[in-house]
Scaffold this motif. Sequence first.
Motif, PDB file in Angstrom:
ATOM      1  N   VAL A   1     118.939 -17.212 101.121  1.00  0.00           N
ATOM      2  CA  VAL A   1     119.282 -18.153 100.063  1.00  0.00           C
ATOM      3  C   VAL A   1     120.744 -17.941  99.707  1.00  0.00           C
ATOM      4  O   VAL A   1     121.170 -16.813  99.455  1.00  0.00           O
ATOM      5  N   ALA A   2     121.506 -19.021  99.711  1.00  0.00           N
ATOM      6  CA  ALA A   2     122.918 -18.938  99.337  1.00  0.00           C
ATOM      7  C   ALA A   2     123.147 -19.783  98.090  1.00  0.00           C
ATOM      8  O   ALA A   2     122.876 -20.974  98.083  1.00  0.00           O
ATOM      9  N   PHE A   3     123.587 -19.124  97.013  1.00  0.00           N
ATOM     10  CA  PHE A   3     123.960 -19.878  95.815  1.00  0.00           C
ATOM     11  C   PHE A   3     125.452 -20.167  95.909  1.00  0.00           C
ATOM     12  O   PHE A   3     126.251 -19.239  96.057  1.00  0.00           O
ATOM     13  N   CYS A   4     125.820 -21.447  95.840  1.00  0.00           N
ATOM     14  CA  CYS A   4     127.233 -21.799  95.953  1.00  0.00           C
ATOM     15  C   CYS A   4     127.674 -22.571  94.721  1.00  0.00           C
ATOM     16  O   CYS A   4     126.995 -23.511  94.295  1.00  0.00           O
ATOM     17  N   CYS A   5     128.813 -22.181  94.196  1.00  0.00           N
ATOM     18  CA  CYS A   5     129.335 -22.900  93.036  1.00  0.00           C
ATOM     19  C   CYS A   5     129.837 -24.259  93.501  1.00  0.00           C
ATOM     20  O   CYS A   5     130.358 -24.415  94.604  1.00  0.00           O
ATOM     21  N   ASN A   6     129.666 -25.222  92.651  1.00  0.00           N
ATOM     22  CA  ASN A   6     129.968 -26.611  93.001  1.00  0.00           C
ATOM     23  C   ASN A   6     131.424 -26.837  93.381  1.00  0.00           C
ATOM     24  O   ASN A   6     131.732 -27.643  94.241  1.00  0.00           O
ATOM     25  N   TRP A   7     132.343 -26.088  92.734  1.00  0.00           N
ATOM     26  CA  TRP A   7     133.766 -26.451  92.824  1.00  0.00           C
ATOM     27  C   TRP A   7     134.475 -25.839  94.015  1.00  0.00           C
ATOM     28  O   TRP A   7     135.350 -26.456  94.590  1.00  0.00           O
ATOM     29  N   CYS A   8     134.123 -24.603  94.331  1.00  0.00           N
ATOM     30  CA  CYS A   8     134.809 -23.957  95.444  1.00  0.00           C
ATOM     31  C   CYS A   8     133.889 -23.815  96.649  1.00  0.00           C
ATOM     32  O   CYS A   8     134.086 -24.442  97.678  1.00  0.00           O
TER      33      CYS A   8
ATOM     34  N   LYS B   1     120.069 -21.385 103.614  1.00  0.00           N
ATOM     35  CA  LYS B   1     119.824 -22.604 102.840  1.00  0.00           C
ATOM     36  C   LYS B   1     120.618 -22.486 101.539  1.00  0.00           C
ATOM     37  O   LYS B   1     120.527 -21.473 100.850  1.00  0.00           O
ATOM     38  N   ILE B   2     121.346 -23.539 101.239  1.00  0.00           N
ATOM     39  CA  ILE B   2     122.255 -23.486 100.099  1.00  0.00           C
ATOM     40  C   ILE B   2     121.651 -24.137  98.862  1.00  0.00           C
ATOM     41  O   ILE B   2     121.053 -25.211  98.939  1.00  0.00           O
ATOM     42  N   ILE B   3     121.824 -23.468  97.729  1.00  0.00           N
ATOM     43  CA  ILE B   3     121.455 -24.064  96.444  1.00  0.00           C
ATOM     44  C   ILE B   3     122.732 -24.260  95.657  1.00  0.00           C
ATOM     45  O   ILE B   3     123.525 -23.335  95.492  1.00  0.00           O
ATOM     46  N   ARG B   4     122.929 -25.481  95.187  1.00  0.00           N
ATOM     47  CA  ARG B   4     124.158 -25.792  94.455  1.00  0.00           C
ATOM     48  C   ARG B   4     124.002 -25.421  92.977  1.00  0.00           C
ATOM     49  O   ARG B   4     123.025 -25.806  92.344  1.00  0.00           O
TER      50      ARG B   4
ATOM     51  N   VAL C   1     120.106 -12.576  99.944  1.00  0.00           N
ATOM     52  CA  VAL C   1     120.623 -13.550  98.988  1.00  0.00           C
ATOM     53  C   VAL C   1     122.134 -13.365  98.885  1.00  0.00           C
ATOM     54  O   VAL C   1     122.614 -12.247  98.715  1.00  0.00           O
ATOM     55  N   ILE C   2     122.853 -14.453  99.027  1.00  0.00           N
ATOM     56  CA  ILE C   2     124.317 -14.398  98.919  1.00  0.00           C
ATOM     57  C   ILE C   2     124.773 -15.368  97.840  1.00  0.00           C
ATOM     58  O   ILE C   2     124.223 -16.460  97.716  1.00  0.00           O
ATOM     59  N   ILE C   3     125.723 -14.916  97.057  1.00  0.00           N
ATOM     60  CA  ILE C   3     126.266 -15.764  95.993  1.00  0.00           C
ATOM     61  C   ILE C   3     127.744 -15.990  96.296  1.00  0.00           C
ATOM     62  O   ILE C   3     128.492 -15.037  96.516  1.00  0.00           O
ATOM     63  N   CYS C   4     128.131 -17.252  96.348  1.00  0.00           N
ATOM     64  CA  CYS C   4     129.531 -17.570  96.631  1.00  0.00           C
ATOM     65  C   CYS C   4     130.143 -18.300  95.442  1.00  0.00           C
ATOM     66  O   CYS C   4     129.518 -19.191  94.871  1.00  0.00           O
ATOM     67  N   GLY C   5     131.359 -17.899  95.110  1.00  0.00           N
ATOM     68  CA  GLY C   5     132.043 -18.545  93.989  1.00  0.00           C
ATOM     69  C   GLY C   5     133.520 -18.675  94.265  1.00  0.00           C
ATOM     70  O   GLY C   5     134.006 -18.327  95.350  1.00  0.00           O
ATOM     71  N   CYS C   6     134.228 -19.178  93.279  1.00  0.00           N
ATOM     72  CA  CYS C   6     135.676 -19.335  93.409  1.00  0.00           C
ATOM     73  C   CYS C   6     136.330 -17.953  93.417  1.00  0.00           C
ATOM     74  O   CYS C   6     135.790 -17.004  92.874  1.00  0.00           O
ATOM     75  N   HIS C   7     137.514 -17.873  93.998  1.00  0.00           N
ATOM     76  CA  HIS C   7     138.241 -16.602  94.006  1.00  0.00           C
ATOM     77  C   HIS C   7     138.542 -16.163  92.570  1.00  0.00           C
ATOM     78  O   HIS C   7     138.738 -17.002  91.699  1.00  0.00           O
ATOM     79  N   PRO C   8     138.597 -14.857  92.353  1.00  0.00           N
ATOM     80  CA  PRO C   8     138.938 -14.377  91.003  1.00  0.00           C
ATOM     81  C   PRO C   8     140.235 -15.042  90.527  1.00  0.00           C
ATOM     82  O   PRO C   8     141.219 -15.095  91.265  1.00  0.00           O
TER      83      PRO C   8
END
Lengths: 663, 147
Positions: free
Chosen positions: B13-20, B40-43, B66-73
Amino acid sequence: MQKIGVFVCWCGSNIAGTVDVEAVAEALKSVPGVVYSVSYQYMCSAAGQKLITDAINEYKLDGIVVASCSPRMHENTFRKTAEAAGLNPYMVEIANIREQCSWIHKDKEEGTKKAIVLAKAAVAKLKNDKPLKAGTSQVTKRALVIGGGIAGIQTALDVADAGYEVDIVEQRPTIGGRMAQLDKTFPTLDCSACILTPKMVEASQNEKINIISYAKVEKVSGFVGSFKATIRKKARFVDETKCTGCSLCMQKCPSKKGKDEFNMNMNNRPAIYIPFAQAIPNVAVIDPEQCIKLKTGKCGLCEKVCAAGAINYKMEDELIEREYGAIVVATGFKPIDPSPLNEYGYAENADVVTSLELERLMNAAGPTKGTLLRPSDGKHPHEIVFIQCVGSRCDENTERGKPYCSKICCMYTAKHAMLIRDKYPDTNVHVFYIDVRTPGKNFDEFYRRAVEQYGVDYIKGMVGKVAKEGDKLMVRGSDLINNQQVEIAADLVVLATAIEPDPSARSIGTMLTASMDTNDFFTEAHAKLRPVESPTAGIFLSGVAQGPKDVPETVAQASAAASKVIGLLAKDHLVTNPCVAESNELMCNGCSQCEKVCPYGAITYIEKEVRGPGVREVRRIAQVNPAVCQGCGACTVACPSGAMDLKGFSNKQIMAEVDQICL
Amino acid sequence: MSVTNPNWKPKIVAFCCNWCSYAGADLAGSGRMSYPADVKIIRVPCSCRVNPMFILRAFERGADGVIICGCHPGDCHYTSGNYYARRRLTMLFSMLDYLGIERGRTRVEWVSAAEGAKFSKTMNEFVETITNLGENRKLGDIRCKKS
């Protein structure tokens, strides 16, 4: 039981090529709640949308799932379709089976399986969706343009022409930017100042435009339609309203050893100065690092000679707070410092110059009054070598420069070569290049003129070393066409250095929460379809801040950005995002955790009588202001009692997706 | 851990932030930069929206990673969300490690909207790590994964 419709898009062969779309539509039919499931070639087409509308009406659907491209592409399209059919637009979920499935998987069986899971997850989320109603917010009818180069000036002029107020904030003491430093412009060889300065004057005379020079934007809060900005106007120590620009102070100032930034530090300027003759505002500024009076308290000569009484040594920075509906980023560029690229010997040899330095050396207002003389001994150069792609198109992993093409160097080098050969026919000009890139109107014709008419010697190959020998610079490089090493004894070497975003861009991007790429150029909302907008609503991009560009492209983009700003400012109200946080009164205990993490100050506390099963008391509870909340969801996780939830991305919705994916 | 089921495929499961990151995933898609279909990505609007509860639930329901992706610091669309995410998830991952869910099964990665290649590379790496770790059997007594 909800009635859900599923619409699977083929996207021609984009999806159907690696996903068996009919099998996906078939598989979804067996999901409880799904009463209708179908696939169609192009769901976003008028016929596709009609299919959706008809199904909503015929099956009295409560919500729809569209399995198609990314929601970033067509979520709005399908929301509008749903709304037109009488469905709440937020009862629409998109399963991204193109960008995140068909385009990245080659195996059709695998792709189909994944598409089914993604569509089922969307259905699971949809079952927990609630109809949402968007609110409205006001639009402040004023724009802020950050950067007063040609990009910022053009945007400001166009926005002002439409009747809106514009503030230009420029970090230097004058507007004009990089274009003011150029001598001539390709491919017409127009005098740069002659075409720029009328625009500068126009901007200063336009009553809708307010130029705030020698200033920087320090803080920005708010959101599209109502940004609040704090602008720090640095102390000039000269009263802008009194100074007449007579420049007597410049002549009398005894501290004359300042580096003239406008002339690329190639000559000196006094501590009190006007950057260049056509500066706007045409007002002097005192460099506090250099001024004897400000450093030691003694001197004060400029105050004595100033007939207008404009000098004020006690001036302090001024903070201006203002509201804006839209912000335009026009922060421009700077050439890179080629010193770390040792082979070119830029740091050691005065006669190795950058193209922008050459631009000043050829300009009548430059350090040599427009006569081309080499910096080391003031002699006229007879052999000049230009080196292209200095710091551009480098291997990303070597960190020797930028991976991108700076786009303008091929053309300005052709321009320099042509101008030099025209003015000094006794001077030989050689250009080392990797490729000559001339994709622009009349660009290739221009380059060919340089070669054919002016006899500029183009050598395809890289330069390995520039070394000083006597009063010559030995340039050793390869000639790939004749397959040989060449050595040229040059008097002057000109480096076509890469351009990079202005150093202020990074902090401005962070302040505006506008995304940037790895090279610090601002990212556009869509590379092709929304090239002048940032993904952050209300932020627009103009000029090189977004990517390397020449003057005509910059002006075109600046006007495009202006038209987007005008479109926004023309609206009286904006529809706000209804996907905001909401506090459950019964569960909230008023602990203030949510308030601490909210970046927008959208949460306040009220004393309210709470009624529920077995509860009837006055409590302190959190309340979210939906007009201020931007829907990040930070509070939902910070809340220890689980009272905070985010509409559109609720705990239940996301959990349902997780469950479905892990099934 | 040995893989008993030869047909086992990791569930990620990959949680991805909407913006980045979600935009980065889209860019990977339009650039045809492939990664395994196991992801599989969850927005989510922001990485700070990822409640530790979601991650626990994923493992409970049979996720292998489980991987969580977000914008760079510094680049968060909401100014500070990714900092909250970073702190919360650091704590959570350390607790999960204590429970026996290896560090390799959880990951946070910053992927910007312009980094399609990084998204694809990260996902390929992550799937490889999870494949090497094998099937996740922790939280097995309450998980609903079909054997």
